[in-house]
Scaffold this active site. Structure first.
Site, PDB file in Angstrom:
ATOM      1  N   THR A   1     -69.767 -53.408  48.335  1.00 22.41           N
ATOM      2  CA  THR A   1     -69.225 -53.309  46.971  1.00 22.41           C
ATOM      3  C   THR A   1     -70.071 -54.210  46.088  1.00 22.41           C
ATOM      4  O   THR A   1     -70.699 -55.152  46.573  1.00 22.41           O
ATOM      5  CB  THR A   1     -67.764 -53.778  46.913  1.00 22.41           C
ATOM      6  OG1 THR A   1     -67.726 -55.139  47.341  1.00 22.41           O
ATOM      7  CG2 THR A   1     -66.879 -52.955  47.811  1.00 22.41           C
TER       8      THR A   1
ATOM      9  N   GLU B   1     -64.051 -48.550  49.318  1.00 22.75           N
ATOM     10  CA  GLU B   1     -63.284 -48.704  50.563  1.00 22.75           C
ATOM     11  C   GLU B   1     -62.515 -47.443  50.940  1.00 22.75           C
ATOM     12  O   GLU B   1     -61.850 -47.395  51.965  1.00 22.75           O
ATOM     13  CB  GLU B   1     -62.302 -49.876  50.427  1.00 22.75           C
ATOM     14  CG  GLU B   1     -62.968 -51.245  50.316  1.00 22.75           C
ATOM     15  CD  GLU B   1     -63.299 -51.635  48.881  1.00 22.75           C
ATOM     16  OE1 GLU B   1     -63.463 -50.717  48.041  1.00 22.75           O
ATOM     17  OE2 GLU B   1     -63.385 -52.841  48.604  1.00 22.75           O
TER      18      GLU B   1
ATOM     19  N   LYS C   1     -53.194 -59.529  28.844  1.00 23.62           N
ATOM     20  CA  LYS C   1     -51.812 -60.028  28.888  1.00 23.62           C
ATOM     21  C   LYS C   1     -51.519 -60.745  27.584  1.00 23.62           C
ATOM     22  O   LYS C   1     -51.976 -61.849  27.364  1.00 23.62           O
ATOM     23  CB  LYS C   1     -51.650 -60.980  30.056  1.00 23.62           C
ATOM     24  CG  LYS C   1     -50.724 -60.410  31.099  1.00 23.62           C
ATOM     25  CD  LYS C   1     -50.456 -61.377  32.196  1.00 23.62           C
ATOM     26  CE  LYS C   1     -50.609 -60.678  33.524  1.00 23.62           C
ATOM     27  NZ  LYS C   1     -50.967 -61.552  34.606  1.00 23.62           N
TER      28      LYS C   1
ATOM     29  N   TRP D   1     -48.238 -56.475  28.998  1.00 17.87           N
ATOM     30  CA  TRP D   1     -49.546 -55.945  29.360  1.00 17.87           C
ATOM     31  C   TRP D   1     -50.040 -54.914  28.349  1.00 17.87           C
ATOM     32  O   TRP D   1     -49.267 -54.081  27.875  1.00 17.87           O
ATOM     33  CB  TRP D   1     -49.468 -55.242  30.715  1.00 17.87           C
ATOM     34  CG  TRP D   1     -49.403 -56.187  31.854  1.00 17.87           C
ATOM     35  CD1 TRP D   1     -49.507 -57.549  31.810  1.00 17.87           C
ATOM     36  CD2 TRP D   1     -49.214 -55.842  33.218  1.00 17.87           C
ATOM     37  NE1 TRP D   1     -49.403 -58.062  33.060  1.00 17.87           N
ATOM     38  CE2 TRP D   1     -49.219 -57.055  33.955  1.00 17.87           C
ATOM     39  CE3 TRP D   1     -49.060 -54.648  33.905  1.00 17.87           C
ATOM     40  CZ2 TRP D   1     -49.070 -57.089  35.330  1.00 17.87           C
ATOM     41  CZ3 TRP D   1     -48.908 -54.686  35.280  1.00 17.87           C
ATOM     42  CH2 TRP D   1     -48.919 -55.880  35.984  1.00 17.87           C
TER      43      TRP D   1
END
Ligand code: ADP
Length: 539
Positions: free
Chosen positions: A180, A324, A435, A440
């Site tokens: 990654t 993944e 935030k 959010w």
């Protein structure tokens, strides 16, 4: 019977079942190269013999640093097919990351395209001593590399037998390795097995019956050097689809010309690439002939982009996944009940990240790990489970220990909702959410809305610190040529969809957005760039 699922069987099957199937490549040498699946199998066999001659043993890591082309494809099959691990390296990583990855993987051989020889030459003294290099070209095009004992790809193949006795292994044997990008900390390696790779190819290939069949043509803009080009090197031969590899020329004009010349039906890639193609399509006033379908994923495409392609008659299929997960987890094919919806309602669905693939399970959980309902409203961290999902990281016990939850599901780090019809909506990476005052705000939603504003060619929304609200959204935008987009206009467009407190506090215009090694906007870099930025109400 239990027969092991083996990668080599995909190509031996394709060579027999689809003898006219082709691999077309725009080569680093500058021309277009073509070979059939049987010819490819013969060369892959020669390559496997060459690897044995270089003493590559089962389990050894053999690295590639190359564009999308037939030689890279051949390496995929020869390395994994003979029992070694094909470690694809992303050339857009930093030199430090390249050094880390090659050493961490303990690669024994490194196959490199001529383009990337200078990258390797610059770090050669920091690579493992016994690492050998092969340049992926013929003798006539061999560059002066300065690398010790460098070998030439075509010379390795020359004179080798054109068939190979592919070994039967445990299907859980490691076949591929991809790191990654490592936006935080060191890159982490994901191993793919023969079994996970074959199952992923089956489940992704069967999703597109209209375009994934014998005689059809797919163009992966997504690189072979990252997450196996979304599995196309395996799914395309399995289903008899021709592959058209674009090499290193990924600008809109080059892609348009190649799509048209080769009558490509379906092309797969990240949103940034499609913005380039869209600009060319607009400039030329037409689509490449025969182009029908676009698969977009890797980061959220703007609604305006999906609309532009759909309105021109290209079916856009939005997919979501991660390294993944091999990587595809969801697909955006519309269910039958949605096919006759009005255009805007269809686009509403296409903007979402789609529904799960067969073999992939999704759950969303709250901060305590409790499952949240799939009601389209509750947002939580997304966890996944499936045959092609990793359980941990290669030689990295610390990272592996954190990968799975108590129930054995893999944590994606994405915040999402799932609606009763199964449509996933990614709100954000958890680290990219803004935030503000304990609430959010989704940066993806704001970006989508801002992209519809006149004069904005590309944009990203990031959180900047605020003493009262903790964080506030800042819009960073790239203007279209000659345009001066206006924040008030952007706000006006957003007002219907967002509460007032969710709107970006300011807009900063930049020439371009920093990209990660996989072509996504690097919000980490952007946050660093605007570390000292002061919001208007604090000035
Ligand atoms: P990298 O390419 O950075 O190594 P991945 O390819 O594994 O990492 O990135 C996976 C992440 O990319 C996902 O967890 C998600 O946040 C983001 N992503 C992938 N596809 C989409 C999509 N269609 N919409 C929004 N985000 C996406």
């Amino acid at each position: 019977m239990h027969r092991p699922l083996m990668i080599a069987d995909i190509l031996t099957y394709a060579a027999e079942a689809y003898p006219k199937g082709r691999i077309v490549s725009a080569r680093t040498e500058g021309d277009i190269h073509e070979q059939t699946y049987p010819q490819t199998l013969a060369r892959v066999s020669q390559l496997a013999h060459a690897l044995a001659g270089l003493d590559i043993q089962p389990g050894d890591r053999v690295a590639t640093l190359a564009w999308n082309g037939y030689r890279h494809f051949e390496l995929y099959y020869a390395i994994s097919g003979s029992g070694a691990v094909c470690h694809t390296i992303n050339p857009r990583l930093s030199p430090e990351q390249l050094v880390y990855i090659v050493n961490h993987a303990a690669d024994r051989l490194l196959f490199v395209d001529t383009t990337f020889v200078p990258l390797i030459a610059a770090i050669a003294d920091k690579l493992p001593r016994d690492l050998r290099f092969v340049v992926m070209t013929d003798r006539a095009h061999m560059p002066d590399t300065g690398l010790p004992g460098v070998l030439c790809y075509e010379e390795l193949l020359d004179g080798q037998p054109e068939s190979y006795d592919w070994p039967e292994m445990d299907e859980n044997t490691a076949a591929g390795l991809c790191y990654t990008s490592g936006t935080t900390g060191n890159p982490k390696g994901t191993l793919y097995s023969h079994r996970s790779t074959v199952l992923h190819a089956l489940t992704t290939g069967m999703l597109h019956p209209g375009t994934f069949h014998e005689g059809s043509r797919v163009l992966p803009v997504v690189p072979l050097f990252h997450v196996n080009a979304w599995g196309i090197p395996y799914s395309a031969p399995m289903f008899g689809v021709d592959i058209v590899f674009p090499g290193g020329r990924l600008d809109g004009d080059s892609l348009f010309d190649l799509l048209e010349r080769e009558k490509v039906v379906s092309a797969w890639g990240v949103p940034t690439v499609w913005l380039g193609l869209l600009a060319t399509i607009k400039a030329r006033g037409r689509l490449p002939e025969g182009f029908q379908e676009m698969i977009v994923g890797g980061s959220a495409p703007a609604r305006s982009m999906i609309e532009a392609f759909e309105d021109m008659g290209v079916t856009v299929c939005h997919a979501w996944g991660m390294t993944e997960m091999s990587p595809v987890g969801t697909h955006g094919n519309l269910p039958i009940w949605a096919r006759d919806l009005p255009r805007d309602k269809k686009i509403d669905l296409k903007v979402r990240q789609g529904r799960r693939l067969y073999g992939v399970d999704l759950k969303i959980v709250d901060d305590e790990g409790r499952r949240l309902p799939h009601d389209g409203k509750a947002a939580g961290e997304l966890y996944v489970r499936g045959n092609a999902v990793a359980t941990g990281y290669f030689n990295d016990p610390a990272a592996s220990a954190k990968a799975l939850d108590r129930e054995g599901w893999f944590g994606t780090g994405d915040i999402a909702t799932i609606d009763p019809d199964g449509f996933l909506t990614i709100q954000d990476r958890s680290k990219d959410l803004i935030k503000s005052g304990g609430e959010w705000i989704s940066s993806i939603d704001l970006e989508n809305a801002a992209m519809a504003a006149p004069g904005i060619a590309a944009c990203a929304v990031i959180a900047v610190p605020h003493p009262k609200w903790d964080e506030r959204p800042l819009l960073v935008a790239v203007p279209e040529e000659g345009a001066t987009p206006d924040l008030a206009e952007v706000h006006k467009l957003m007002e219907g969809h967002f509460a007032k407190w969710q709107l970006p506090d300011d807009m900063v215009l930049v020439e371009s957005l920093p990209l990660t090694a996989t072509g996504k906007v690097s919000k980490l870099t952007l946050r660093k760039m605007f570390e000292d930025y002061t919001l208007p109400d604090l000035r």
